[in-house]
Scaffold this active site. Structure first.
Site, PDB file in Angstrom:
ATOM      1  N   HIS A   1      -4.820   0.092  15.993  1.00  0.00           N
ATOM      2  CA  HIS A   1      -3.765  -0.914  15.791  1.00  0.00           C
ATOM      3  C   HIS A   1      -3.515  -1.579  17.156  1.00  0.00           C
ATOM      4  CE1 HIS A   1       0.413  -2.308  15.224  1.00  0.00           C
ATOM      5  NE2 HIS A   1       0.249  -2.149  13.925  1.00  0.00           N
TER       6      HIS A   1
ATOM      7  N   ASP B   1      -1.904   8.164  18.102  1.00  0.00           N
ATOM      8  CA  ASP B   1      -1.033   7.268  17.352  1.00  0.00           C
ATOM      9  C   ASP B   1      -0.947   7.830  15.937  1.00  0.00           C
ATOM     10  OD1 ASP B   1      -0.077   5.341  15.630  1.00  0.00           O
ATOM     11  OD2 ASP B   1      -1.322   3.708  16.405  1.00  0.00           O
TER      12      ASP B   1
ATOM     13  N   GLN C   1       0.454   6.381  10.928  1.00  0.00           N
ATOM     14  CA  GLN C   1      -0.006   6.396   9.540  1.00  0.00           C
ATOM     15  C   GLN C   1      -0.284   7.815   9.034  1.00  0.00           C
ATOM     16  OE1 GLN C   1      -0.190   3.870   7.446  1.00  0.00           O
ATOM     17  NE2 GLN C   1       0.374   2.302   8.923  1.00  0.00           N
TER      18      GLN C   1
ATOM     19  N   LYS D   1       8.070   4.521   8.703  1.00  0.00           N
ATOM     20  CA  LYS D   1       6.908   4.816   7.858  1.00  0.00           C
ATOM     21  C   LYS D   1       7.044   6.208   7.234  1.00  0.00           C
ATOM     22  CE  LYS D   1       3.338   1.839   9.868  1.00  0.00           C
ATOM     23  NZ  LYS D   1       4.112   0.794  10.482  1.00  0.00           N
TER      24      LYS D   1
ATOM     25  N   CYS E   1      -2.575  -6.161  12.032  1.00  0.00           N
ATOM     26  CA  CYS E   1      -2.438  -5.871  13.465  1.00  0.00           C
ATOM     27  C   CYS E   1      -3.634  -5.068  13.975  1.00  0.00           C
ATOM     28  CB  CYS E   1      -1.131  -5.129  13.772  1.00  0.00           C
ATOM     29  SG  CYS E   1       0.317  -6.112  13.439  1.00  0.00           S
TER      30      CYS E   1
END
Lengths: 147, 414
Positions: free
Chosen positions: B131, B208, B211, B234, B372
């Site tokens: 991302h 990261d 997700q 999220k 993104c």
């Protein structure tokens, strides 16, 4: 807010078979437009002759609204004088952004885009080609961005 | 593992949906089909109540006054930090820094750790499927320090080339930063193996996890990473709150990145001393209600159980992959063997942006665009894709509604 009002037959037709699609051999003006939100890219070329748009072509990748709008625009401006083009820009701009304004009859086929104003997220798709046209006429070389 | 999952009682999705007030909404006269949880998930009533309850009964500034409200607010805020610690299985709450979101967490590391550690010619390794939030902060740190960014390639399925990754971890590599789950393709990265390879070579690692955390249990000590970042919204929590986990030894050696209140012990014009962890990285009044909301979201997810959530979402992903593959002209982008619950796709003759509008008229919310992750789009030579992403509150019937609408969209424009 009916979908059929946005994707009218004229729009679907001009998306499937865009008119004046491609490049000119000797353009006198050219400009690029970019809509970063959806990735639309548009390249516009013009031949100006005696203060008139003698020829115009576009190519690029875009959604149905932006492709059809560019196709309809090229048909509409071919043969017009620069002041006429400028006036048309204003009329189209009003049609796309003013939800209560009546659609003037002189817009002809361009009136097919009037459904766009009910979908605010899509106004930029329809106006990208017109802003690119303005940049080409102004002789700007920097790409036009809608964001 | 599979047998274990099957042994768990399945989620009662119909009852769970009642916990989410927004799922009862109609959009353009049709029942909302929310398939955009990968961009931002919806909130259960428990999260909304925790936040309004805090504002109605307990609000004051934290870590400040001796009065009752300030103490109550501090207890709730620090209680949320402990919930996050448990959720990630971090060793200590000193390792849990509240930030605005994943993006801010990565920027914090790039500016504090990166600027103080990186020298000209040092290398940062990231992957092609990141991302923008795990690309741009490193580009900025490279510009500031003279370090160099190295990109690990992916294949046509959207799988990171592990051999290339290993070969790119060199003597100048100082940091490896990668997604746990790709937001554009759904690929699950083998983070444990990737971290182990980096640690063997003394390389710091950042994951990261934006997700990943809504879909699977994450144990930062088992993974062994130095940093792990995620966003509250999220994970069914509020926007504006996120978490940076940092291993204490690494965090303790980092300089502060923003100065102000709360991050200091003493301030005088002859010099300032900084507060202990994690407050040193939390300058200014934090998002107290956001942290409390995030704590409530973690409680909610825990009450369902991440194993049961993962089992249901895998069913949804399998079902969606089957149903969407049968739509004429549809091509799935991202076909890694290990995927989280999202499907990116294109439909021949229909631009994703038109698809987004056509589906919205049917009450279906999906994401369209470059997600993104413009380098991913460039890799597949696509201007954009459509993405349906699933959470535990989604149903097979919703995927049927999506598939039927996609067929109609192609008939309309294709």
């Amino acid at each position: 807010m009916d979908l059929a009002d946005l994707y009218r037959d004229v729009i679907v037709d001009h998306n499937r078979n865009p008119r004046n699609f491609g490049r000119l051999e000797h353009p006198s003006r050219a400009a690029d437009g970019h809509n970063p939100l959806c990735g639309d890219r548009l390249h516009l070329e013009l031949v100006l002759d005696g203060g008139r748009v003698a020829d115009v072509r576009f190519d690029g990748k875009g959604c149905a609204i932006s492709t059809a709008s560019a196709s309809l625009m090229t048909e509409a401006i071919k043969g017009k004088t620069l002041p006429e083009v400028e006036q048309l820009f204003g009329t189209v701009h009003d049609m796309l952004t003013r939800r209560d304004a009546p659609v003037p009859p002189e817009l002809g086929k361009l009136a097919a885009l009037s459904g766009v104003r009910e979908f605010p997220a899509r106004v930029k798709c329809a106006s990208l080609c017109w802003h690119t046209l303005n940049a080409a006429l102004a002789g700007d070389s920097a790409p036009v961005k809608t964001e | 593992m599979a047998a274990e999952l099957q042994a768990l009682a399945p989620l009662d999705v119909a009852r769970i949906r009642e916990d989410f007030p927004i799922l009862a909404r109609a959009i353009r006269g049709k029942p909302l089909v929310y398939l955009d949880s990968g961009a931002s998930a919806q909130r259960p009533k428990a999260v909304i109540d925790a936040m309004s309850g805090y504002y109605e009964r307990h609000h004051a500034n934290v870590h400040r006054g001796v009065h009752t409200l300030s103490q109550e607010a501090t207890d709730l805020f620090e209680g949320a930090r402990e919930k996050v610690r448990r959720f990630l299985n971090a060793a200590s709450t000193r390792e849990i820094v509240f930030v605005r979101g994943t993006t801010e967490a990565i920027n914090l590391v790039a500016q504090s750790w990166g600027r103080s550690r990186l020298k000209p010619g040092d290398e940062i390794v990231i992957t092609w499927l990141e991302h923008h939030a795990n690309i741009v902060p490193w580009q900025m740190a490279c510009e500031q320090t003279g370090a160099v960014l190295k990109i690990v390639p992916i294949d046509r399925r959207g799988v990171v080339d592990h051999e290339a990754y290993l070969s790119m971890l060199g003597p100048r590599t100082k940091l490896a930063a990668f997604s746990h789950v790709s937001n554009a393709l759904g690929t699950v990265l083998p983070v444990r193996e990737m971290v182990a390879a980096a640690r063997e070579r003394g390389i710091v690692t950042l994951i990261d996890g934006a997700q990943a955390v809504p879909h699977q249990a994450v144990d930062v000590r088992e993974i062994g990473c130095d940093f792990y970042a995620f966003s509250g919204h999220k994970l069914f929590g509020p926007t504006g709150i996120g978490v940076l986990y940092g291993r204490e030894a690494v965090l303790a050696a980092m300089p502060p990145w923003q100065g102000g209140g709360d991050m200091i012990l003493t301030v005088s014009f002859s010099g300032t001393t900084y507060n202990e962890l994690p407050y040193r990285f939390e300058a200014g009044t934090p998002d107290i209600a956001g942290a409390i909301g995030l704590g409530a979201a973690i409680d909610y997810v825990d009450s369902l159980g991440l194993e049961r959530i993962a089992a249901w979402e895998h069913e949804l992903l399998d079902y969606a992959t089957r149903r969407l593959s049968a739509v004429p002209g549809l091509e799935i982008v991202g076909t890694a063997p290990d995927k989280a619950s999202l499907v990116s796709f294109t439909i021949e003759g229909v631009h994703p942006h038109d698809l987004g509008t056509i589906l919205d008229a049917e009450g279906i919310a999906i994401r369209t665009g470059h997600h993104c992750a413009m380098p991913v789009m460039e890799f597949f030579d696509l201007p954009a894709t459509a993405r349906a992403s699933f959470a535990f509150y989604n149903t097979r019937e919703e995927i049927d509604v999506l598939a039927a609408a996609l067929v109609r969209a192609r008939e309309m424009l294709g």
